[in-house]
Design a protein around this motif. Structure first.
Motif, mmCIF file in Angstrom:
data_model
loop_
_atom_site.group_PDB
_atom_site.id
_atom_site.type_symbol
_atom_site.label_atom_id
_atom_site.label_comp_id
_atom_site.label_asym_id
_atom_site.label_seq_id
_atom_site.Cartn_x
_atom_site.Cartn_y
_atom_site.Cartn_z
ATOM 1 N N GLY A 91 0.832 -1.190 0.166
ATOM 2 C CA GLY A 91 -0.168 0.008 -0.078
ATOM 3 C C GLY A 91 0.985 1.379 -0.129
ATOM 4 O O GLY A 91 2.150 1.264 -0.146
ATOM 5 N N VAL A 92 0.011 2.521 -0.065
ATOM 6 C CA VAL A 92 0.920 3.621 0.147
ATOM 7 C C VAL A 92 0.202 4.606 1.134
ATOM 8 O O VAL A 92 -0.816 4.639 1.384
ATOM 9 N N LEU A 93 1.243 5.245 1.734
ATOM 10 C CA LEU A 93 0.850 6.313 2.576
ATOM 11 C C LEU A 93 0.885 7.739 2.129
ATOM 12 O O LEU A 93 2.004 8.050 1.489
ATOM 13 N N THR A 94 -0.113 8.468 2.554
ATOM 14 C CA THR A 94 0.019 10.015 1.852
ATOM 15 C C THR A 94 -0.191 10.591 3.138
ATOM 16 O O THR A 94 -0.927 10.306 4.051
ATOM 17 N N ALA A 121 -2.384 2.083 -4.679
ATOM 18 C CA ALA A 121 -1.746 3.239 -5.024
ATOM 19 C C ALA A 121 -2.419 4.635 -4.423
ATOM 20 O O ALA A 121 -3.377 4.351 -3.792
ATOM 21 N N SER A 122 -1.537 5.492 -4.621
ATOM 22 C CA SER A 122 -2.148 6.830 -3.757
ATOM 23 C C SER A 122 -3.404 7.265 -4.287
ATOM 24 O O SER A 122 -4.016 8.133 -3.868
ATOM 25 N N SER A 123 -3.719 6.802 -5.677
ATOM 26 C CA SER A 123 -5.047 7.099 -6.145
ATOM 27 C C SER A 123 -6.433 6.475 -5.581
ATOM 28 O O SER A 123 -7.459 6.942 -5.914
ATOM 29 N N ASP A 124 -6.113 5.395 -5.056
ATOM 30 C CA ASP A 124 -7.091 4.247 -4.600
ATOM 31 C C ASP A 124 -7.772 5.277 -3.210
ATOM 32 O O ASP A 124 -7.024 6.034 -2.438
ATOM 33 N N LYS A 125 -9.020 4.919 -3.130
ATOM 34 C CA LYS A 125 -9.556 5.579 -1.971
ATOM 35 C C LYS A 125 -9.133 5.053 -0.748
ATOM 36 O O LYS A 125 -8.906 3.809 -0.443
ATOM 37 N N PRO A 126 -8.764 6.021 0.477
ATOM 38 C CA PRO A 126 -7.989 5.700 1.512
ATOM 39 C C PRO A 126 -9.009 4.759 2.259
ATOM 40 O O PRO A 126 -10.203 5.081 2.543
#
Length: 293
Positions: A91-94, A121-126
């Motif tokens: 996953g990705v942390l923003t 990806a960072s474009s996915d819904k958190p």
């Protein structure tokens, strides 16, 4: 009545003039260090966040952590950079910082903001949210690196991201003694007795909190302000928590310090850190407390 010769009066006046100018120049220089330092630190934080969103969270931490960064796992210290190098992170942390504070010397500071976890990806819904705080230190080569990073998890923040970063500076500077270890030990012991007295003292929190104190606890949106922080700690703090300080880092201006360590209760282990600020000579107050267990 004794009168000074005219030549002595002139010499005395010149000395005072030079002294006043030197003190004024020192004050301007300190302000300049702090403002340049916070500019660099915030830039590093924003670059760190962008790196995570675009090139992956693992790569971001490996690139921005200091070589001697330490965190804690099951009550034991470990090198944070080595941990991230070997971690299989999915996953990705923003994140988006909204607050930054720095020492008068401009070499030590911290940031606070919102974070989100995205499954791929960072474009996915958190799917997860929280508040983070990152402790930064300027390295000998001028680069800013992460010394300690910790945050809390909670539901999606009710308030939208403000879009701006509030900056805070020290109003007091106390040059370190020749033995920096003595100064660090003083803050370490202040942290120790704060944790110890919280279990038994009649009013354990308010005297030690800055008017701008900020608390980050799991399950709780960031608490801000001395009244709010005192109320939260008095009503919701878990008195069974045992805090063990492990490391103190102090700014060269002697006005900002971080104590980090282990927190435990009933066989569970976690991490904590507190940012202490010297607001007047010998008076240290907590401006940030982060507890994750």
């Amino acid at each position: 009545m004794t009168h000074l010769p005219i030549s002595n009066i002139k010499l005395h006046f010149r000395f005072l003039l030079v002294l006043s100018f030197s003190l004024f120049s020192f004050g301007i220089s300190a302000q300049s260090n702090a403002r340049e330092g916070i500019r660099q630190m915030v830039a590093a934080e924003l670059e760190f966040a962008q790196f995570s969103a675009e090139k992956g969270t693992k790569n971001a931490f490996v690139n921005f952590l200091s070589d001697d960064a330490v965190d804690y796992e099951k009550g034991q210290p470990r090198n944070t950079k080595t941990f991230w190098q070997n971690r299989d992170f999915k996953g990705v942390l923003t994140w988006q910082p909204y607050f930054a504070e720095i020492s008068d010397s401009g070499d030590l500071g911290y940031t606070v903001g919102n974070w989100q976890y995205h499954p791929s990806a960072s474009s996915d819904k958190p799917t997860a949210f929280g508040t983070f705080s990152t402790f930064w230190k300027k390295q000998s080569n001028g680069a800013w690196k992460v010394v300690f990073d910790l945050g809390s998890t909670h539901t999606k923040p009710l308030d939208p991201y403000p879009g701006t970063i509030t900056e805070a500076f020290s109003s007091f500077s106390s040059p370190l003694p020749k033995n920096q270890g003595i100064a660090e030990r003083f803050v370490f012991m202040a942290d120790h007795y704060y944790s110890k007295n919280a279990k038994t003292a009649v009013n354990p929190y308010e005297p030690h909190l800055s008017k701008n104190a900020r608390l980050l606890y799991n399950g709780q949106v960031s608490v801000y302000g001395i009244k709010e922080a005192t109320d939260f700690l008095s009503k919701k703090a878990d008195k069974s928590l045992v805090f063990t300080g492990m490391k103190t880092t102090l700014a060269s201006s002697g006005d900002l310090a971080c104590v980090q360590g282990i927190v435990q209760t009933k066989g569970k282990y976690g991490s904590y850190f507190r940012i202490w600020k010297q607001e007047s000579k010998g008076s240290w107050k907590i401006v940030l407390e982060v507890v994750n267990i």
